[in-house]
Write an enzyme that holds these catalytic residues in place. Sequence first.
Site, PDB file in Angstrom:
ATOM      1  N   ASP A  91       0.828  -1.207   0.000  1.00 21.99           N
ATOM      2  CA  ASP A  91       0.000   0.000   0.000  1.00 21.99           C
ATOM      3  C   ASP A  91       0.862   1.257   0.000  1.00 21.99           C
ATOM      4  O   ASP A  91       2.035   1.242   0.359  1.00 21.99           O
ATOM      5  CB  ASP A  91      -0.950   0.003   1.197  1.00 21.99           C
ATOM      6  CG  ASP A  91      -0.221  -0.134   2.531  1.00 21.99           C
ATOM      7  OD1 ASP A  91       0.804  -0.841   2.585  1.00 21.99           O
ATOM      8  OD2 ASP A  91      -0.677   0.444   3.535  1.00 21.99           O
ATOM      9  N   GLU A 149      -0.651  -1.847   5.257  1.00 19.66           N
ATOM     10  CA  GLU A 149       0.216  -1.755   6.434  1.00 19.66           C
ATOM     11  C   GLU A 149       0.087  -0.399   7.108  1.00 19.66           C
ATOM     12  O   GLU A 149       0.255  -0.276   8.319  1.00 19.66           O
ATOM     13  CB  GLU A 149       1.673  -2.012   6.034  1.00 19.66           C
ATOM     14  CG  GLU A 149       2.640  -2.117   7.204  1.00 19.66           C
ATOM     15  CD  GLU A 149       3.125  -0.779   7.737  1.00 19.66           C
ATOM     16  OE1 GLU A 149       3.393  -0.676   8.949  1.00 19.66           O
ATOM     17  OE2 GLU A 149       3.246   0.174   6.941  1.00 19.66           O
TER      18      GLU A 149
END
Length: 398
Positions: free
Chosen positions: A83, A141
């Site tokens: 991400d 995350e």
Amino acid sequence: MSLQEKLFEKLEAKASQMVETRRYLHENPELSFKEENTAKLIEDFYKDKDVKVTSNVGNGYGIIVEINGRGPGRTIGLRADFDALPIQEEADVPFKSKNDGVMHACGHDMHTSYLLTLGEALIELKDEWSGTVKLIHQHAEEVPPGGAKSIVESGILDDLDEVYGIHVFPMLDTGTIGLIEGNAMAGRSNFDLTIQGRGGHGAVPQSTRDALVAGAYFITEAQTIVSRRMNPMDSVVVSVTAFDAPGGYNVIQDKVVLRGTVRYLEEENKVPAYDAMSDIVAGIERSFGVECSLDYVYDYPVTYNHPKETRHVEEILEKSRGTYFNEIVHSKPSSGSEDFSYYLEKAPGTFINVGTKPEGVTEPYPNHHPKFDVNEESLMICAKALGEVVLDRLGSGK
């Protein structure tokens, strides 16, 4: 030719592919829990390969790729997150983000590209090693509750014997590998505090219950959590990071909202830090005649690198020092946090730091900065280092 030499030869042959993938990901970043296209790219990469791919693992786009070797052995997990962050990129690179306000400013594009390449090389050599490798391509995350906890809770990693991961840091020289034994990254909790007072005219404060003054008092008093409530030998950080109190010149605000974060390198300080803040908030209610609502969320736990596995990783890598990397350093623990901690609660292992300082730069921009940049030579260092570790751990058998 040894198996390690074969692996390195394959990785070197895929060097340009690794860089190309990283740059594509950098140009096309996606925010946490919204990584649909990134997940599809990863799935497509493995589509025609002899592996088992499980998609949509956990609370988002998590992907587990299972590679089975020629026979039984250890099951080793390797993780990379994918991400990006809500940051407008300012780095002067030809492959700048095409998505306005979204940037790979933490190196997750690097993590994903090297693990894809390492995974492909391990697949091509699967008849020469025993055991199982589970590639953990993890979503989200950066945003609580993160992706790691839900992936672990899904049960798909219940058979892990060990787990390893890498994070890139431009504050370390390219060619440097950092290891930390024990508590490596802080646990964290986040909080929102709403203070409801009674607003009124700025000229007649005696008729109000000033929420803004109560909020200012909280900011000052919260600092005593560390200085007077925590053991001075421990590492604890309390930061108030936002204070929402809009208004005019002659208006005392009815309500203010504050938020912030608490970090701790010792998990046993998680609850005492909350208890201390709760006491302060209760005192503010009594002192200022306001009502407080404290929304306090326990978030990622302390990242604990298991000593035995960390020392063994150092022994493995030490044999290659001076070849594809220059040195191993024992880094200091960080007050940053990482949901890799959930994997290390599940299985022993360690989280490795790899330096990626851009060439010719004296003061690099840190992770999460809009001008964050890396040295792409560290991609190969990541792939070879983790490749060495996994071959060693698989080769030892159960």
